[in-house]
Each structure stands twice: as C-alpha cells, then as structure tokens.
Design a protein around this motif. Structure first.
Motif, PDB file in Angstrom:
ATOM      1  N   ARG A  99     -32.968 -16.206   7.685  1.00  0.00           N
ATOM      2  CA  ARG A  99     -32.327 -16.893   6.547  1.00  0.00           C
ATOM      3  C   ARG A  99     -32.476 -18.394   6.708  1.00  0.00           C
ATOM      4  O   ARG A  99     -31.556 -19.083   7.141  1.00  0.00           O
ATOM      5  CB  ARG A  99     -30.831 -16.526   6.513  1.00  0.00           C
ATOM      6  N   GLU A 150     -23.110 -25.799  14.218  1.00  0.00           N
ATOM      7  CA  GLU A 150     -23.403 -24.792  13.185  1.00  0.00           C
ATOM      8  C   GLU A 150     -24.876 -24.754  12.838  1.00  0.00           C
ATOM      9  O   GLU A 150     -25.435 -23.684  12.583  1.00  0.00           O
ATOM     10  CB  GLU A 150     -22.562 -25.075  11.937  1.00  0.00           C
ATOM     11  N   ALA A 205     -27.304 -21.538  13.173  1.00  0.00           N
ATOM     12  CA  ALA A 205     -28.129 -21.035  12.076  1.00  0.00           C
ATOM     13  C   ALA A 205     -29.608 -21.051  12.433  1.00  0.00           C
ATOM     14  O   ALA A 205     -30.382 -20.218  11.978  1.00  0.00           O
ATOM     15  CB  ALA A 205     -27.887 -21.875  10.819  1.00  0.00           C
ATOM     16  N   GLN A 207     -32.407 -20.697   4.629  1.00  0.00           N
ATOM     17  CA  GLN A 207     -31.524 -21.543   3.816  1.00  0.00           C
ATOM     18  C   GLN A 207     -30.221 -21.855   4.538  1.00  0.00           C
ATOM     19  O   GLN A 207     -29.625 -22.913   4.334  1.00  0.00           O
ATOM     20  CB  GLN A 207     -31.264 -20.913   2.437  1.00  0.00           C
ATOM     21  N   ASP A 208     -29.776 -20.950   5.415  1.00  0.00           N
ATOM     22  CA  ASP A 208     -28.555 -21.213   6.180  1.00  0.00           C
ATOM     23  C   ASP A 208     -28.676 -22.491   6.996  1.00  0.00           C
ATOM     24  O   ASP A 208     -27.769 -23.312   7.056  1.00  0.00           O
ATOM     25  CB  ASP A 208     -28.258 -20.043   7.130  1.00  0.00           C
ATOM     26  N   THR A 209     -29.814 -22.626   7.660  1.00  0.00           N
ATOM     27  CA  THR A 209     -30.038 -23.816   8.474  1.00  0.00           C
ATOM     28  C   THR A 209     -29.998 -25.058   7.608  1.00  0.00           C
ATOM     29  O   THR A 209     -29.355 -26.054   7.957  1.00  0.00           O
ATOM     30  CB  THR A 209     -31.399 -23.728   9.176  1.00  0.00           C
TER      31      THR A 209
END
Lengths: 440, 505
Positions: free
Chosen positions: B71, B60, B64, B73-75
């Motif tokens: 984005r 995941e 990301a 922040q997703d990572t």
C-alpha cells in the motif's frame, strides 16, 4: 613588539631577503622582542608563585603501581627548592633569549619548548605541593593526557593537512562529531568495529567534501563554510540522536569497542610503556598518521607540491601543479582523518554517542594546529600539551588545589591567543590559506 | 580577507569596464537570477530538505514503509501528515496560534518570536558591522557573555532609582562586550593575529570565566550551590512592552533603535564610511588616509559593544538572571543571521525576526509533534549554505545565469570575497555622505589598487614563490599581509611594520 634594523649582508641570518636596487646587498633583521619579554613575565610569575609562594610541603609523584613488573620509587620533590631551581633556570633562559634576539632576531623554537616544559614542571610541583593531597599518580596523569589528546591529535592532523593546501579548516569540530555519530550508529547496527571506523572515515570525508565543494567550487569564504558546517553537523547529529538513537538505543547506539592491543615486554616499560605499547588500533594508527604526514609533507615530492599550493597557488599552477585537485584531495583526506578521530569518541573512549559529545575539541585541535606551527610533529606535541591541561583540570579537582578548574580549562585557549599574537614564539600559517584560487 | 583575494586572484577585466550588459528581456532575467530570488529559494530548499529529514525519521512513515509495495499510498499519506503537522506546529508556535481560545493566546507566539529575536537582532547587527569592516567576528558569544556579566554585576549589587539603574546596566553591558571585543581589535592591530582564531579562543575563555564567576560570591546567588546569579533588581530590568501576559519587553524597542543606529552608522557616518572602505580594500583605504589599525579596533569595539547589549537584553529583559548558558547559541546564530541579512542592518533585522520565529516555533514543534528543535539548526545552516552559493541554487532550480556584472556586484563580499572583491572596489564608493573630495580620493585609490593588483607587471606576482610568499604571509589571510599595491617585495615580514609602511606612504 618588534624592531627592524638593516645590516650589511652576511652578518645577519634568518631575515627576509631584500630585493630592489639598493647599491649594496642588504639584509633586514626583524627583532622579535615579544618572546623574551614573555619569558621575562613568566619568570617573574615563577619567582612569585612557584618559588616564593611554595607551600613548603613536598610534592610526591608516584610512578609505579604494585602490579607493575618494574618498580620505580616515588619521586619526592621539595617544593621550595624546586621552585627556586626552576626560577633560576627560567631566568637563565630569559637572558639567553634576549641575547638570541639581539644576535639573530628570534628565539629558536626549541628554546621556547624547553622554557614551556620547565614552566609546566614548575607549575606541577607547585600545584601538587599546595593541594590538600600532595601525592599524584604521574603515570596516570600522563596516560590520561594521552587518551584525551587522541582526538585532538587526529583533529589537528586534519587541520594541518587541509591548511597546508590552502583551505582553512574550521570544520574540524563538525568532522569529529560526524565521525563519532556514524561510528556509533554503524558500529551498533553491524556489530563490527571496523565497519564503524570505515563509516566514520566516510562521514568525516563527506563533511570535508561539502567544505571543499563550497569553498573551492563555489568560492564561498572558507571560514564561513566551516562555521556553518559545524552548526549543520551539530544540528543533524542532535536531530537524529533525538529521533532515532534515543528511541531504540540498544539497536542504534550501543557500539562495539576496540580493545587495546598490548605489546608484550615493551608495554611493561614504566611511564611510556602503557602510552606507546598498550593502545587500541586507533592509538597506533594515530602515531602512524603523524609520522606519515610529517614525512609526506616535508620529505616527498607530494608534500612539496601541497605546500606550494598552500603558499602560492599561482606559482604552483604555473609549474603545472593542479591546484584545485590538490586542494580537493587534501581536504577530503583531512576529513577522513578527523573522522577517525571522531570514531575514537564512540568506539574507544565512551560507551555510546551523546549530543554534541565533541564539546569544542575541534577548536582545541585548531589551536593545536596553530601552536604547532602547521607542522604535524609540532601539532602533535601541542595537542599533547592541551590534552595534559585538560586532564590536569580533572586531576586538580580531585586533589583540591588553589587553582580553580576553570582556569586549567582555559589554558589551551589562552596559550593559543598568546601564540597567534606572537607573544610566545611566532606562528605563521600557509600564505594562501583562506584564499580561494581562481585560475585566470 | 577580501582585499587579499582581490590582489591574489584578480579576474580579467575586473578593474576595467564590465563586459557589455545584455538587454532585451533582461529585466525578468535580472530578477530571476538576483539575490532576492536566491534568498527565497534558499529558504524553500532548506525547508524541503528538512521536511525530508522529518519524513525519514517519523515512526509512522517508517512503519508504513514496511509494507510500501502493498500500500504505497499509506507511506505517502503518513509522510504528508508528518510534515504538515510539524510545519503547522512551527507556524502556530512562531506566528499565529489559530487554535488558541482568546486573542492573547493567538498572538502569544508572535510576541514570543519577537522576544526571542530581540537579542539575536542586536548581536547580529554587531556581527554585520564587523563583516562590513572586513573582520570575521566569530566571538559574539564571548562578548555577549562578558556584557551579560557586567550588566548582572551592576544589576544585582547596586540599589538605584529606576531609570538610572537600567541605564547604568545597559551602559555597563555595552562596555563589557566592547572590552572583550577590543582585545581582539587591539591584538589584531598590534600583532596581526587573525581575528577568527582570537575570537574563537576568547569565546571559550569567556565561557569558563562566567562559569568560574558564578561559583564565587562575585555573582553566585547567596545560599545557592548552582552556578546561577541573583535576580536583577526590579529597577534594572526592562519593563514589559505590551502588558504582563507576554514576555516581550522594552528590549525589543532597543533592538529596533539599534537597527536604526547601525544603519546610520554604516550608511551615513564618517566612521561607517571608513569602516566600509577598510572592509572593501584595506590597502586602498590606507592610501586614502584611513588608519586601518584604528578601524580594526573601532569595528571590534562597536561589534563587541552590540554583542554586550544583546547580553543585557537577555539578563535585563527575558531571563532577569544570569546563568552559564546566557549566550546559548546566539553567537553562532548571529553569524547566520548576519549572512542571511547580507550584513545590511535592515536585512539583518528581518533575518533576525525569521530566525527568532524559527526558534520560538521550534519549541512548539518539539512539544506538539515530537520533532526535535535541532531541526531549526539544520534549517538555519542550510539556508546560509545555499545563499552563500547562488550558483548552486540556480543550478538546482534551473534559473538563468546572471550576466557577469550582476554576478559580481550581487555577490556578497562576506561570503564570496573572490567574486565580490573586484566588484567592491568599484561599487563601495557609491554610497555614503562623506564629502565628494574624500569620496573621490578613495575611489581613485581603489582604482589604483585594483589596477595594480591586476597588472601582470606587479612585482609581487612576478617574484618567485619563495620571495613573494615569505613577506606576504605574516599571518594567513590577513588583509594587511598582502603586498602593498605597487610596493616593493622588501616589506619586512612583520605585520605591524607593513602597516606602518603603508600609512606613511
């Protein structure tokens, strides 16, 4: 196992120089009886097993296949006659060894080598004669041994190079494994064998860099760093194998392979042709490295300096040799060489990387370093012998012989124990190996 | 090994009084730069590096990362979740399962940690004793295998009443390990062969030997084609310690008792005192009348015997059956445990608990979050690398440098012989209940040895490299190989004669 006598100077040779204030220069001869005693024991074994225990069949060694240009007829050896002949020869060598020790203290190295070759030949004839199938393809046996020996040879060269400079390299196993892993991944991703090889060299050198930094800069015990690095590399490669490589093996773990380069005409020479003249780039490179290391270590100024650093770093420092830099360079080079050996696993020998695929070969390489007395040529032949023993393990399983394959697999380790214990020849490492150097 | 270092590379002032110790705020500094802090930080650092590995291989996170700049922040969230999930699973599998439904399920992980650490603690104590004696026993694996083989043979083929049978199996297991260890001790004492090489080679020999025995009627289960033995007789196994719902058995009590025994042996017994003297400085110990060779054999017998006992705790305790993988990676794990515990029995006990817990938690982590258990190997080896190099940890965390005396007395003689060697010569005589006279003799001898080695007039150091190197190097790095203190360089190049010289002196 050894006795010491003092004799007037001049009548002995090969003994340690005596200093001190003795009125008359004297020399000490240390007589190492262990080697001839071991010879005697092995001769008795030969008598009991190879001669008296011969099966009475004939052992057949095939050399040529039908496709070969030069046909050589099969060698048929009657086991009983061969067993007795070899036993007599071994007995003669034993007597000669006893006399040699009496005269000059030690048995020359080549004496042990001849003894070993004869004993192995005797074993081979006996074991093939006693098998269910009494025919063995000798060329294949030897060629297979060479293939198995390649990573051992690379690994042992790494050991020799590092230990000659005074850093014990227990991390050969880790260097091989790191090389095998990165070669597989880089080769797969880039599609280039050369990139894979380069990556393996870098990876091996990186493991070495850790060994060097911890043992030279931080003075951590070299054996411990080596052992821990092996575990670290095994953990890292297994971890990445389980996460990345197995999830997308077509992308990460299907490396291209080196194809063998056949040198015309020479490769058609029976037996040795395929071994020397039908190899991959790595195979040819291996011979070059062995030769270069031998010449470099024993016939150049660089080699003299390296050996000085390994034997007596303080003296080397006194005459202006940079001890620490020499050690760093040698350990890094050693890792690079071992990395190449690792690349052999994934770029030549097997189709892809698998968990802990080096399976203790690094430790057999370490054994080869000791058996070869820290000499590149010696380590080369030791690695060949161990490769031969490993291959025999497979061949014997096919032939169906009385010797369990596990005992063949034990052989390299057993021989190494006999060697370090001084029971077969004497093996003395660089004096300062294992000792960090702290400049005052 | 440490002795060679002491002699080959003494540091200036090593034998003299230490340079003045700075006080004034030194208490905090002492704590910040001490061993305890380094150990804690080493563990933290290893967990952080392993977390980075988990993040970099998490699917995941990688997904990301593909749109990181759109984005970011997703990572970060994915990374946090990956690490949190993995380490939470590690905790649940190792200490306390707060998701379990009943109490048994909650403490099951902790019991499992204790079970897994039982053989680890026992074998690590053996390795620690060898370390304290200046021997690198890398052969725990082989000794454990042979111990397990002996125990299994007597546990399968004999019919005896309960207590007697178990006792016999335990004794035989210890005997087997001691036998395998004694090969090393005897060969080292008699020929000077280096124990690292011997033990590594004997490991492989033991591996193939057990593989062979498990294919013969000696050990193989009747009617089985797999290399596995019969189950041990019920009279020959450790009974469960806390009921049948846990795998924990009386073997753990044996581990606790062994810890006490090892502490007593090292700190309170005469043999332990002699072993430590040999480990600190073989030349000095020899001068004081300790038979160094005998101590090598004794150390390897004890070390191997404990490894054999660890083998018993596997076949008689946890597994109840012998297979080729009986020793697993215990041999090498034990080295890391002994190092983390600084070869001190109590330290080893807790280090063994920690690594046993990591193993138990690793299993849960693998099944629940898919993070391979191999991460445990990485954590273990990183911890040991970091605690072996305190200056590195201090540099990373910008801790104050310790004063020179603390650096030397705090250095682990096993991992850092070059630093600790000099200090060991002045500190080892502090402990022990040996008579004051004995202590004084060894203290004197150590002082003499250190002084000699440091003195520039020592013949070994002024001799030309060829002369000095030849006799000194009978075997690489062997303590015996060093020139005897103040000895003539005429010592013969053989190991054994050097030793006898020393003992007669």
């Amino acid at each position: 196992m050894s006795t010491t006598v003092t004799v007037p100077s001049g009548s002995g040779s090969g003994a340690s120089p005596a200093t001190g204030s003795a009125p008359q220069p004297q020399r000490e001869i240390v007589r190492h009886w262990a080697t001839p005693i071991t010879f005697a024991v092995l001769t008795v074994i030969s008598l009991l097993v190879f001669a008296l225990g011969a099966s009475g069949e004939s052992a057949t060694f095939r050399i040529s296949t039908e496709a070969d240009a030069v046909q050589i007829p099969d060698i048929v050896v009657p086991t009983v006659a061969a067993g007795w002949t070899i036993t007599v020869l071994l007995a003669a060598l034993t007597v000669w060894g006893l006399l040699a020790v009496r005269r000059r203290g030690t048995v020359p190295g080549w004496g042990s080598a001849v003894f070993a070759v004869l004993f192995v030949a005797g074993f081979l004839v006996w074991v093939v004669g006693a098998a269910n199938t009494t025919t063995v393809f000798l060329t294949g046996l030897i060629a297979g041994a060479f293939v198995l020996a390649v990573p051992l040879i690379f690994g042992s060269m790494a050991g020799v190079l590092s230990e000659r400079a005074g850093v014990v390299n227990i991390a050969i196993e880790g260097q091989l494994l790191a090389g095998a892993f990165t070669a597989a991944v880089t080769g797969s991703v880039t599609g280039s064998v050369w990139a894979g090889l380069l990556a393996a060299v870098v990876a091996g050198a990186l493991v070495s860099a850790l060994l060097a930094v911890f043992s030279i800069r931080y003075l951590v015990n070299q054996v411990i760093v080596g052992v821990v690095l092996n575990v670290l590399v095994a953990g890292l490669t297994s971890f990445l194998f389980s996460t990345l490589l197995s999830s997308d093996s077509s992308r990460f773990n299907s490396p291209p392979h080196f194809s063998s380069i056949r040198i015309p005409v020479l490769a058609d020479i029976p037996v040795i042709g395929p071994i020397f003249f039908d190899q991959t780039v790595l195979g040819y490179g291996m011979y070059l490295i062995v030769a270069a290391l031998y010449v470099g270590l024993f016939h150049t100024r660089w080699g003299l300096r390296v050996r000085a650093v390994g034997e007596h770093p303080k003296a080397a420092d006194t005459v202006g040799i940079n001890v620490l830099r020499t050690r760093y360079v040698n350990v890094l080079l050693a890792g690079a060489i071992a990395g190449m050996g690792g690349a052999f696993f994934t770029l030549v020998n097997s189709s892809s990387f698998s968990k802990e695929m080096t399976a203790g070969q690094g430790f057999i390489a370490l054994a080869a370093v000791i058996f070869g007395r820290w000499n590149p040529i010696g380590a080369f032949f030791a690695a060949l012998l161990f490769g031969f023993a490993t291959n025999m393990q497979f061949v014997l399983a096919i032939l169906g012989t009385p010797v369990p394959s596990q005992f063949m697999a034990m052989l390299p380790y057993l021989v190494t124990i006999l060697v370090v214990a001084g029971l077969v020849g004497r093996s003395r490492g660089p004096a300062a190996a294992g000792t960090p150097y702290v400049k005052e | 090994m440490s002795a060679v270092t002491t002699q080959a590379g003494p540091r200036p002032g090593a034998s003299g009084p230490a340079a003045g110790r700075p006080d004034g705020g030194s208490a905090l500094r002492h704590m910040m730069s001490g061993n305890g802090m380094v150990t804690v930080l080493a563990i933290v650092l290893s967990l952080v590096i392993s977390a980075v590995l988990i993040i970099l291989t998490d699917e995941e996170v990688l997904e990301a990362l593909g749109y990181f700049f759109a984005r970011p922040q997703d990572t970060l969230v994915a990374a946090w979740e990956a690490v949190a999930a993995a380490y939470a699973a590690l905790f649940r599998g190792a200490v306390f399962n707060y998701r379990a439904e009943d109490f048994t399920g909650m403490i099951y992980p902790f019991m499992e940690s204790l079970t897994l650490s039982t053989p680890l603690i026992i074998i690590s104590l053996g390795i620690a004793i060898s370390f304290r004696s200046g021997l690198f026993n890398i052969g725990g694996q082989g000794q454990m295998i042979i111990g397990a083989v002996f125990a299994t043979f007597f546990g399968v083929h004999l019919q005896l009443p309960f207590g007697v049978h178990l006792l016999l199996v335990v004794i035989m297991g210890i005997l087997g390990g001691a036998l395998w260890g004694s090969i090393v001790g005897i060969l080292k004492a008699a020929t000077g062969a280096h124990e690292v090489i011997l033990t590594i080679m004997l490991n492989y020999i033991a591996v193939y030997l057990v593989a062979y025995l498990l294919q013969t009627p000696v050990l193989q289960r009747e009617g089985s084609t797999n290399p596995v033995s019969d189950f041990l007789e019920p009279t020959a196994v450790f009974p469960p310690l806390l009921g049948d719902s846990f795998r924990l058995n009386w073997g753990f009590v044996v581990a606790v008792l062994t810890t006490v025994f090892a502490w007593w042996l090292i700190q309170r017994s005469t043999i332990g005192f002699q072993l430590r003297a040999v480990g600190a400085n073989p030349a000095a110990a020899r001068t004081a009348g300790v038979s160094v060779k005998r101590m090598y054999v004794v150390a390897m017998v004890i070390s191997g015997g404990l490894a054999g006992l660890a083998g018993v705790s596997q076949v008689s305790g946890t597994e109840k059956v012998l297979n080729t993988d009986v020793a697993g990676s215990f041999g090498f794990d034990a080295i890391t445990v002994a190092l983390l515990g600084r070869s001190n029995p109590v330290g080893v006990f807790f280090a063994g608990l920690l690594f046993g817990a990591l193993r138990a938690g690793g299993v849960t982590m693998q099944t629940e979050t898919g993070v391979p258990i191999d991460i445990v190997l990485i954590i273990q080896s990183l911890i040991v690398l970091f605690i072996a190099a305190p200056p590195l940890v201090r540099t990373i965390f910008r801790l104050p440098e310790p004063d020179p005396l603390q650096a030397r007395t705090g250095a682990d003689p096993v991992t850092q012989p070059a630093l600790a060697g000099a200090a060991a010569a002045t500190t080892t005589t502090a402990g022990g209940t040996a008579s004051a006279a004995e202590s004084a003799v060894i203290g004197d001898a150590v002082g003499v040895a250190a002084g000699d080695a440091a003195s520039p007039a020592s013949p070994a150091e002024t001799a030309s490299p060829a002369e000095a190197a030849a006799p000194a190097g009978a075997q690489r790095g062997t303590p015996d190989a060093g020139p005897p203190p103040g000895g003539r360089v005429t010592a013969s190049p053989t190991q054994d004669t050097t030793g006898e010289d020393g003992e007669q002196r």
